[in-house]
Scaffold this motif. Structure first.
Motif, PDB file in Angstrom:
ATOM      1  N   VAL A 132      41.992  24.079  36.577  1.00 19.10           N
ATOM      2  CA  VAL A 132      41.826  22.670  36.927  1.00 19.10           C
ATOM      3  C   VAL A 132      43.177  22.139  37.402  1.00 19.10           C
ATOM      4  N   PRO A 133      43.188  21.007  38.098  1.00 17.90           N
ATOM      5  CA  PRO A 133      44.471  20.456  38.546  1.00 17.90           C
ATOM      6  C   PRO A 133      45.419  20.227  37.364  1.00 17.90           C
ATOM      7  N   ALA A 134      46.681  20.533  37.570  1.00 18.26           N
ATOM      8  CA  ALA A 134      47.694  20.374  36.519  1.00 18.26           C
ATOM      9  C   ALA A 134      48.104  18.904  36.442  1.00 18.26           C
ATOM     10  N   ARG A 135      47.349  18.145  35.657  1.00 25.59           N
ATOM     11  CA  ARG A 135      47.632  16.726  35.414  1.00 25.59           C
ATOM     12  C   ARG A 135      47.030  16.379  34.065  1.00 25.59           C
ATOM     13  N   ASP A 136      47.517  15.313  33.475  1.00 31.97           N
ATOM     14  CA  ASP A 136      46.925  14.858  32.218  1.00 31.97           C
ATOM     15  C   ASP A 136      45.515  14.357  32.491  1.00 31.97           C
ATOM     16  N   MET A 137      44.579  14.869  31.734  1.00 29.64           N
ATOM     17  CA  MET A 137      43.175  14.458  31.811  1.00 29.64           C
ATOM     18  C   MET A 137      42.780  13.944  30.431  1.00 29.64           C
ATOM     19  N   ILE A 138      43.416  12.875  30.042  1.00 35.30           N
ATOM     20  CA  ILE A 138      43.269  12.290  28.713  1.00 35.30           C
ATOM     21  C   ILE A 138      42.543  10.957  28.830  1.00 35.30           C
ATOM     22  N   PRO A 139      41.486  10.725  28.024  1.00 29.88           N
ATOM     23  CA  PRO A 139      40.828   9.419  28.078  1.00 29.88           C
ATOM     24  C   PRO A 139      41.785   8.322  27.611  1.00 29.88           C
ATOM     25  N   LEU A 140      41.964   7.319  28.451  1.00 30.66           N
ATOM     26  CA  LEU A 140      42.920   6.256  28.161  1.00 30.66           C
ATOM     27  C   LEU A 140      42.251   4.953  27.735  1.00 30.66           C
ATOM     28  N   THR A 141      41.275   4.500  28.507  1.00 32.41           N
ATOM     29  CA  THR A 141      40.639   3.218  28.182  1.00 32.41           C
ATOM     30  C   THR A 141      39.704   3.395  26.986  1.00 32.41           C
ATOM     31  N   ILE A 142      39.352   2.304  26.366  1.00 30.11           N
ATOM     32  CA  ILE A 142      38.431   2.369  25.233  1.00 30.11           C
ATOM     33  C   ILE A 142      37.091   2.926  25.692  1.00 30.11           C
ATOM     34  N   GLU A 143      36.658   2.573  26.890  1.00 34.71           N
ATOM     35  CA  GLU A 143      35.391   3.085  27.412  1.00 34.71           C
ATOM     36  C   GLU A 143      35.449   4.600  27.619  1.00 34.71           C
ATOM     37  N   GLU A 144      36.551   5.096  28.184  1.00 34.33           N
ATOM     38  CA  GLU A 144      36.707   6.546  28.369  1.00 34.33           C
ATOM     39  C   GLU A 144      36.684   7.269  27.024  1.00 34.33           C
ATOM     40  N   GLN A 145      37.379   6.720  26.042  1.00 35.85           N
ATOM     41  CA  GLN A 145      37.416   7.344  24.716  1.00 35.85           C
ATOM     42  C   GLN A 145      36.029   7.356  24.070  1.00 35.85           C
ATOM     43  N   ILE A 146      35.313   6.265  24.189  1.00 34.75           N
ATOM     44  CA  ILE A 146      33.978   6.170  23.593  1.00 34.75           C
ATOM     45  C   ILE A 146      33.034   7.200  24.217  1.00 34.75           C
ATOM     46  N   ILE A 147      33.049   7.323  25.530  1.00 38.82           N
ATOM     47  CA  ILE A 147      32.156   8.277  26.197  1.00 38.82           C
ATOM     48  C   ILE A 147      32.550   9.702  25.854  1.00 38.82           C
ATOM     49  N   CYS A 148      33.838   9.986  25.832  1.00 42.99           N
ATOM     50  CA  CYS A 148      34.311  11.322  25.470  1.00 42.99           C
ATOM     51  C   CYS A 148      33.868  11.663  24.049  1.00 42.99           C
ATOM     52  N   TYR A 149      34.022  10.731  23.138  1.00 38.66           N
ATOM     53  CA  TYR A 149      33.593  10.901  21.747  1.00 38.66           C
ATOM     54  C   TYR A 149      32.093  11.187  21.690  1.00 38.66           C
ATOM     55  N   ALA A 150      31.297  10.356  22.325  1.00 38.95           N
ATOM     56  CA  ALA A 150      29.838  10.487  22.274  1.00 38.95           C
ATOM     57  C   ALA A 150      29.370  11.805  22.881  1.00 38.95           C
ATOM     58  N   ASP A 151      30.021  12.249  23.927  1.00 32.45           N
ATOM     59  CA  ASP A 151      29.629  13.476  24.619  1.00 32.45           C
ATOM     60  C   ASP A 151      29.742  14.704  23.720  1.00 32.45           C
ATOM     61  N   LYS A 152      30.660  14.682  22.775  1.00 34.17           N
ATOM     62  CA  LYS A 152      30.855  15.844  21.906  1.00 34.17           C
ATOM     63  C   LYS A 152      29.628  16.126  21.041  1.00 34.17           C
ATOM     64  N   PHE A 153      28.787  15.131  20.837  1.00 36.47           N
ATOM     65  CA  PHE A 153      27.637  15.286  19.958  1.00 36.47           C
ATOM     66  C   PHE A 153      26.441  15.975  20.618  1.00 36.47           C
ATOM     67  N   PHE A 154      26.498  16.187  21.933  1.00 35.25           N
ATOM     68  CA  PHE A 154      25.331  16.712  22.633  1.00 35.25           C
ATOM     69  C   PHE A 154      25.715  17.835  23.588  1.00 35.25           C
ATOM     70  N   THR A 155      25.065  18.972  23.408  1.00 34.94           N
ATOM     71  CA  THR A 155      25.274  20.129  24.272  1.00 34.94           C
ATOM     72  C   THR A 155      24.057  20.268  25.173  1.00 34.94           C
ATOM     73  N   LYS A 156      24.299  20.544  26.448  1.00 34.07           N
ATOM     74  CA  LYS A 156      23.198  20.779  27.380  1.00 34.07           C
ATOM     75  C   LYS A 156      22.743  22.233  27.246  1.00 34.07           C
ATOM     76  N   ASN A 157      21.426  22.439  27.403  1.00 32.22           N
ATOM     77  CA  ASN A 157      20.853  23.760  27.220  1.00 32.22           C
ATOM     78  C   ASN A 157      19.541  23.811  28.000  1.00 32.22           C
ATOM     79  N   ARG A 158      19.349  24.837  28.800  1.00 37.01           N
ATOM     80  CA  ARG A 158      18.152  24.930  29.645  1.00 37.01           C
ATOM     81  C   ARG A 158      16.869  25.064  28.819  1.00 37.01           C
ATOM     82  N   GLU A 159      16.955  25.677  27.662  1.00 37.85           N
ATOM     83  CA  GLU A 159      15.756  25.898  26.851  1.00 37.85           C
ATOM     84  C   GLU A 159      15.394  24.666  26.020  1.00 37.85           C
TER      85      GLU A 159
END
Length: 186
Positions: A125-152
């Motif tokens: 991936v591009p060599a840059r910081d990819m860190i959630p900064l805003t409260i909205e970015e942090q909230i979405i990043c947090y929420a995303d960890k709870f759900f894994t995508k799976n074809r089945e």
């Protein structure tokens, strides 16, 4: 006062995915789960004034780049490793003028990835910081960890312990960040 432009995430996704495909269904269900979890997390921090409309829209769009990756378990047969879906999604949304949403795509991998870790681990991936900064970015990043995508099973809910264990495999700083989010948003 400028009025925010209203966007339709489903229409945007339909421009890149066949709405009748299983992949579109997986993407929509995952995004809806993440959006609900993110809105719940946002309700825990009203004093931080998170933008709820943005959270909902960005949660639905955060994985828009997956079709460009090689993830056959999801039905994706692109040329890039799956870890690239964040920055690829950023490029898609930047191209249509949605920079704040694009940054969510870029910054939601793991709990964010530092430039130092990208370089040290030779990540494709591009060599840059990819860190959630805003409260909205942090909230979405947090929420995303709870759900894994799976074809089945389409969407698999992850426990807090499973998330922490996965993040610890990348170093304690990642799991520590998630634990702080658990205290704030959980």
């Amino acid at each position: 006062m400028l009025q925010k432009a209203l966007i339709d995430p489903v229409e945007i996704l339909s421009n890149y995915y066949d709405p009748d495909s299983k992949l579109f269904n997986i993407l929509m269900l995952h995004g809806e789960h993440v959006a609900r979890k993110a809105l719940d997390a946002a309700s825990k921090v009203p004093h931080l004034k998170p933008d709820l409309k943005f959270i909902e829209d960005a949660a639905l769009l955060h994985d828009i780049g997956i079709f460009k990756t090689d993830a056959p378990n999801l039905g994706c047969f692109g040329e890039h490793p799956y870890i690239c879906h964040g920055y690829l999604g950023r490029m898609i949304l930047e191209d249509i003028g949605l920079l704040p949403h694009a940054l969510v795509c870029d910054r939601h991998i793991g709990v964010g990835i530092t430039k130092e870790d990208i370089v040290k681990n030779g990540l494709p991936v591009p060599a840059r910081d990819m860190i959630p900064l805003t409260i909205e970015e942090q909230i979405i990043c947090y929420a995303d960890k709870f759900f894994t995508k799976n074809r089945e099973r389409i969407v698999v809910k992850n426990s807090e312990d499973k998330i922490i264990n996965q993040l610890e495999s990348y170093g304690t700083g990642y799991s520590d960040k998630f634990k702080l989010w658990l205290e704030l948003f959980g």
